[in-house]
Design an enzyme around this catalytic site. Structure first.
Site, PDB file in Angstrom:
ATOM      1  CB  SER A  75      -0.927   0.005   1.219  1.00 14.52           C
ATOM      2  OG  SER A  75      -1.745  -1.144   1.231  1.00 14.52           O
ATOM      3  CG  ASN A  76       2.864   2.541   3.349  1.00 16.67           C
ATOM      4  OD1 ASN A  76       2.466   3.639   3.698  1.00 16.67           O
ATOM      5  ND2 ASN A  76       2.569   1.433   4.024  1.00 16.67           N
ATOM      6  CE  LYS A 194       1.102  -4.900   6.015  1.00 20.72           C
ATOM      7  NZ  LYS A 194       1.209  -3.912   4.928  1.00 20.72           N
ATOM      8  CB  SER A 196      -2.891  -3.581   7.881  1.00 19.70           C
ATOM      9  OG  SER A 196      -1.697  -4.016   7.290  1.00 19.70           O
ATOM     10  N   GLY A 220       0.685  -5.437  10.824  1.00 18.75           N
ATOM     11  CA  GLY A 220       0.737  -4.544   9.677  1.00 18.75           C
ATOM     12  C   GLY A 220       1.050  -3.111  10.023  1.00 18.75           C
TER      13      GLY A 220
END
Length: 325
Positions: A75-76, A194, A196, A220
């Site tokens: 996502s980042n 993972k 988040s 996450g």
């Protein structure tokens, strides 16, 4: 862990019949994904092209930190804004610079199962050690346990590398159901999750319900990393590690060695900066903070917008008030 033959039987029943597989699995130890991973940012130029030179400069700096590996195109990394070709090329670039022994987890999630399988194959060919597969979400009302089990089972059947499930409900609106996680943990090519979401009771249950299957849960976010370790997580994919990588790794070391009082102090100092670069101000804030700490954040790609002056001041306060600036 179920043997491969038993898993395939269960999978075939779930999907309504037998199927052929493009790869074969062998029994043995699963890939060890424990440890800390920064989900690296994708630097862009002022014209919003991927800045591969700045990316490589970041990679050289990250190579000096005690990360288990890197998550690429999470996502980042602004993966929804990149073309498939760009996503694969970024993974190839990282693979070339990554030191031996470091893992590369590549995001390969797409909306359709077919596209996810194809991209997973391309990510493996580009050098990924495992793929991180986010939940499909456009038709979120249809993404129930049955649909997600079928999706992930098919991807894992066909992926040349291990699969890590990825639940990020803040972005997708889909929380991967725990019954689906428990079922999928038995698949020989699904090695972990993972999570988040930040719900520690859920993370604890995920650990509990999968503990017989050599399944690994990663936090996450750095904001709940210590709590996740307390309930059995084995590592974290933490946006803040792009900025305070050594400190996030130190928190991991304190948790693993049982030095909980020291871990508590450090964890509390990381909560506000972490929130600032994730749920509060997002990727633009992450990239701005990277610049302050000697990394290349670069511009964001539209429709992301730069921080306002007020947001920049708030970001600085969240780091400075905890002693980081």
């Amino acid at each position: 862990m179920l043997c491969v033959r038993a898993w395939r039987g269960l999978s075939a029943l779930l999907r309504g019949g037998p199927r052929t597989h493009s790869r074969s699995y062998t029994a043995g130890a699963r890939l060890d994904i424990s440890g800390i991973y920064p989900p690296i940012a994708t630097p862009f130029t002022h014209t919003e092209d991927v800045d591969y030179q700045k990316l490589e400069e970041n990679l050289h700096k990250y190579a000096k930190l005690p990360f288990k590996g890197l998550v690429v195109q999470g996502s980042n990394g602004e993966y929804p804004f990149l073309t498939e070709e760009e996503r694969v090329e970024v993974v190839k670039t990282v693979r070339k610079s990554l030191p031996a022994g470091k893992l590369l987890l590549a995001g390969s999630g797409c909306e359709s199962t077919r596209a996810t399988v194809q991209l997973s194959e391309k990510m493996a060919a580009a050098g990924a050690d495992a793929v991180l597969v986010v939940t499909p979400c456009f038709y979120k009302s249809k993404m129930d346990s049955q649909a997600l089990i079928k999706h992930y089972s098919t991807v894992a059947d066909r992926s040349p590398v291990p699969v890590v499930l990825y639940s990020v409900p803040a972005n997708t609106g889909v929380d991967l159901p725990l019954d689906a996680v428990a079922f999928l943990s038995q698949h020989p090519n699904i090695v972990g999750l993972k999570d988040s979401g930040g719900d520690i009771t859920r993370i604890s249950l995920a650990v509990h319900k999968t503990k017989r299957h050599d399944f690994q849960v990663l936090a996450g976010s750095a904001g709940f990393l210590m709590a996740a370790y307390c309930v059995g997580a084995v590592g974290g994919v933490c946006a803040l590690a792009n900025i305070l990588g050594r400190e996030v790794c130190e928190l991991e070391r304190l948790c693993v060695s049982g030095r909980w009082e020291e871990a508590r102090v450090l964890q509390q100092l990381l909560i506000e900066p972490n929130a600032a670069v994730t749920r509060k101000l997002g990727v633009p804030a992450l990239k701005q903070a990277m610049e302050w700490f000697g990394f290349h954040g670069g511009a964001c790609r539209s429709p992301h917008q730069p921080l306002t002056e007020a947001e920049t001041q708030q970001l600085r306060r969240d780091f400075a008030s905890n002693g980081w600036l």
